[in-house]
Design a protein around this motif. Structure first.
Motif, PDB file in Angstrom:
ATOM      1  N   THR A  35       8.743 -10.181  -6.829  1.00 24.91           N
ATOM      2  CA  THR A  35      10.093  -9.652  -6.644  1.00 24.91           C
ATOM      3  C   THR A  35      10.216  -8.838  -5.361  1.00 24.91           C
ATOM      4  N   GLU A  36      11.452  -8.502  -5.044  1.00 25.37           N
ATOM      5  CA  GLU A  36      11.707  -7.629  -3.895  1.00 25.37           C
ATOM      6  C   GLU A  36      11.064  -6.258  -4.120  1.00 25.37           C
ATOM      7  N   ALA A  37      11.036  -5.818  -5.372  1.00 23.73           N
ATOM      8  CA  ALA A  37      10.384  -4.542  -5.679  1.00 23.73           C
ATOM      9  C   ALA A  37       8.889  -4.621  -5.373  1.00 23.73           C
ATOM     10  N   THR A  38       8.285  -5.764  -5.647  1.00 19.61           N
ATOM     11  CA  THR A  38       6.865  -5.954  -5.333  1.00 19.61           C
ATOM     12  C   THR A  38       6.660  -5.950  -3.822  1.00 19.61           C
ATOM     13  N   LEU A  39       7.566  -6.590  -3.087  1.00 16.68           N
ATOM     14  CA  LEU A  39       7.466  -6.581  -1.622  1.00 16.68           C
ATOM     15  C   LEU A  39       7.545  -5.144  -1.098  1.00 16.68           C
ATOM     16  N   HIS A  40       8.447  -4.363  -1.639  1.00 14.54           N
ATOM     17  CA  HIS A  40       8.586  -2.972  -1.207  1.00 14.54           C
ATOM     18  C   HIS A  40       7.326  -2.170  -1.558  1.00 14.54           C
ATOM     19  N   ALA A  41       6.784  -2.394  -2.752  1.00 17.01           N
ATOM     20  CA  ALA A  41       5.555  -1.692  -3.155  1.00 17.01           C
ATOM     21  C   ALA A  41       4.392  -2.076  -2.238  1.00 17.01           C
ATOM     22  N   ALA A  42       4.339  -3.347  -1.826  1.00 15.12           N
ATOM     23  CA  ALA A  42       3.285  -3.793  -0.899  1.00 15.12           C
ATOM     24  C   ALA A  42       3.446  -3.105   0.455  1.00 15.12           C
ATOM     25  N   GLN A  43       4.690  -2.906   0.886  1.00 11.27           N
ATOM     26  CA  GLN A  43       4.931  -2.197   2.137  1.00 11.27           C
ATOM     27  C   GLN A  43       4.430  -0.762   2.035  1.00 11.27           C
ATOM     28  N   GLU A  44       4.629  -0.146   0.891  1.00 13.47           N
ATOM     29  CA  GLU A  44       4.117   1.212   0.675  1.00 13.47           C
ATOM     30  C   GLU A  44       2.594   1.234   0.789  1.00 13.47           C
ATOM     31  N   LEU A  45       1.947   0.214   0.242  1.00 18.72           N
ATOM     32  CA  LEU A  45       0.484   0.115   0.353  1.00 18.72           C
ATOM     33  C   LEU A  45       0.062  -0.049   1.812  1.00 18.72           C
ATOM     34  N   LEU A  46       0.833  -0.815   2.576  1.00 19.35           N
ATOM     35  CA  LEU A  46       0.519  -1.000   4.000  1.00 19.35           C
ATOM     36  C   LEU A  46       0.595   0.321   4.748  1.00 19.35           C
ATOM     37  N   ASP A  71      -3.328  -9.855   0.182  1.00 20.33           N
ATOM     38  CA  ASP A  71      -4.059  -8.865  -0.621  1.00 20.33           C
ATOM     39  C   ASP A  71      -3.133  -7.731  -1.048  1.00 20.33           C
ATOM     40  N   ARG A  72      -2.325  -7.210  -0.108  1.00 25.67           N
ATOM     41  CA  ARG A  72      -1.421  -6.106  -0.446  1.00 25.67           C
ATOM     42  C   ARG A  72      -0.373  -6.555  -1.457  1.00 25.67           C
ATOM     43  N   LEU A  73       0.112  -7.795  -1.320  1.00 26.60           N
ATOM     44  CA  LEU A  73       1.083  -8.296  -2.299  1.00 26.60           C
ATOM     45  C   LEU A  73       0.467  -8.368  -3.694  1.00 26.60           C
ATOM     46  N   ILE A  74      -0.766  -8.847  -3.775  1.00 30.85           N
ATOM     47  CA  ILE A  74      -1.431  -8.955  -5.077  1.00 30.85           C
ATOM     48  C   ILE A  74      -1.752  -7.571  -5.626  1.00 30.85           C
ATOM     49  N   GLN A  75      -2.112  -6.638  -4.769  1.00 32.19           N
ATOM     50  CA  GLN A  75      -2.345  -5.268  -5.230  1.00 32.19           C
ATOM     51  C   GLN A  75      -1.060  -4.682  -5.808  1.00 32.19           C
ATOM     52  N   ALA A  76       0.063  -4.911  -5.131  1.00 40.66           N
ATOM     53  CA  ALA A  76       1.345  -4.415  -5.634  1.00 40.66           C
ATOM     54  C   ALA A  76       1.748  -5.154  -6.905  1.00 40.66           C
ATOM     55  N   HIS A  77       1.481  -6.434  -6.964  1.00 43.61           N
ATOM     56  CA  HIS A  77       1.845  -7.262  -8.124  1.00 43.61           C
ATOM     57  C   HIS A  77       1.038  -6.880  -9.364  1.00 43.61           C
ATOM     58  N   THR A  78      -0.237  -6.620  -9.184  1.00 39.10           N
ATOM     59  CA  THR A  78      -1.113  -6.335 -10.330  1.00 39.10           C
ATOM     60  C   THR A  78      -1.237  -4.847 -10.625  1.00 39.10           C
ATOM     61  N   GLY A  79      -0.939  -4.011  -9.635  1.00 40.28           N
ATOM     62  CA  GLY A  79      -1.128  -2.576  -9.808  1.00 40.28           C
ATOM     63  C   GLY A  79      -2.571  -2.140  -9.626  1.00 40.28           C
ATOM     64  N   SER A  80      -3.415  -3.030  -9.128  1.00 41.63           N
ATOM     65  CA  SER A  80      -4.828  -2.725  -8.931  1.00 41.63           C
ATOM     66  C   SER A  80      -5.132  -2.597  -7.447  1.00 41.63           C
ATOM     67  N   ALA A  81      -5.654  -1.444  -7.048  1.00 42.09           N
ATOM     68  CA  ALA A  81      -5.977  -1.207  -5.638  1.00 42.09           C
ATOM     69  C   ALA A  81      -7.122  -2.080  -5.147  1.00 42.09           C
ATOM     70  N   SER A  82      -7.923  -2.609  -6.052  1.00 41.60           N
ATOM     71  CA  SER A  82      -9.066  -3.430  -5.639  1.00 41.60           C
ATOM     72  C   SER A  82      -8.780  -4.928  -5.707  1.00 41.60           C
ATOM     73  N   ALA A  83      -7.581  -5.307  -6.102  1.00 46.19           N
ATOM     74  CA  ALA A  83      -7.248  -6.734  -6.236  1.00 46.19           C
ATOM     75  C   ALA A  83      -7.251  -7.426  -4.874  1.00 46.19           C
ATOM     76  N   ARG A  84      -7.688  -8.667  -4.868  1.00 48.07           N
ATOM     77  CA  ARG A  84      -7.702  -9.489  -3.658  1.00 48.07           C
ATOM     78  C   ARG A  84      -7.058 -10.835  -3.978  1.00 48.07           C
ATOM     79  N   ALA A  85      -6.291 -11.348  -3.023  1.00 48.14           N
ATOM     80  CA  ALA A  85      -5.548 -12.594  -3.226  1.00 48.14           C
ATOM     81  C   ALA A  85      -6.477 -13.777  -3.521  1.00 48.14           C
ATOM     82  N   THR A  86      -7.601 -13.845  -2.829  1.00 49.80           N
ATOM     83  CA  THR A  86      -8.519 -14.968  -3.053  1.00 49.80           C
ATOM     84  C   THR A  86      -9.044 -14.955  -4.482  1.00 49.80           C
ATOM     85  N   ALA A  87      -9.490 -13.815  -4.948  1.00 45.39           N
ATOM     86  CA  ALA A  87      -9.991 -13.728  -6.329  1.00 45.39           C
ATOM     87  C   ALA A  87      -8.867 -14.010  -7.323  1.00 45.39           C
TER      88      ALA A  87
END
Length: 192
Positions: free
Chosen positions: A15-26, A141-157
């Motif tokens: 979602t757009e909220a996930t995109l915004h959360a990923a930007q916050e992580l960036l 990676d940042r999108l998946i971290q925002a999507h899952t709520g896990s700071a250690s999440a990686r898109a490949t995994a």
């Protein structure tokens, strides 16, 4: 006995909220995610083109959860004996056996994982380069971290989970392209 259905699973929705959360992580990242190994900054548009080319590649070649270079060719229980272990063979016979193996027995799966598809687009230089491949991976990676709520999440995994689908990967890549165009640097390169 588990109940089975023929209903395909819905694709991951970012979602757009996930995109915004990923930007916050960036913004909290130690180093700029938009700077690749060359030391140059990639524009959001360049990264978006790389991600879209990855979608096209996966649609053409197919997507696979994990790399499999050889398919199981020994279904009839044939011997696993290697020509290299047969001392009665001449060098010419061994070379022929190797060529036969290369031409007939290796069945290379053309499907690609998320990681190999990103890298392929970067290595072929038409829609990306090694820098945009690395930056695209960091964005995902940042999108998946925002999507899952896990700071250690990686898109490949995330892409290698058993229940993941081609539609999930496409949705992630398309969201990554939207993210790059929305939040990425505007210039083609910040380097002099």
């Amino acid at each position: 006995m588990p109940k089975t259905t023929n209903t395909p699973a819905a694709a991951t929705v970012i979602t757009e909220a996930t995109l915004h959360a990923a930007q916050e992580l960036l913004t909290q990242s130690y180093a700029s995610v938009w700077t690749g190994p060359s030391g140059e900054e990639s524009s959001g548009e360049a990264v978006a083109r790389h991600l879209e080319a990855t979608v096209t590649l996966l649609d053409k070649d197919g997507w696979t959860r994990v790399s499999t270079y050889f398919r199981d060719r020994d279904q009839d229980g044939a011997s696993d004996a290697s020509p290299a272990d047969d001392e009665s063979l001449t060098i010419k016979q061994m070379v022929r056996a190797v060529w036969r193996f290369v031409h007939e027995d290796i069945d290379i799966d053309p499907r690609r994982t998320l990681d190999t598809a990103l890298r392929h687009v970067g290595e072929h230089g038409v829609h990306g380069d090694p820098d945009t491949a690395r930056v695209a991976g960091a964005v995902l990676d940042r999108l998946i971290q925002a999507h899952t709520g896990s700071a250690s999440a990686r898109a490949t995994a995330w892409s290698e989970r058993q229940h993941r689908t081609h539609a999930d990967i496409t949705a992630l890549l398309c969201a990554g392209a939207r993210f790059a165009r929305t939040y990425g640097p505007g210039q083609e390169s910040a380097a002099p």
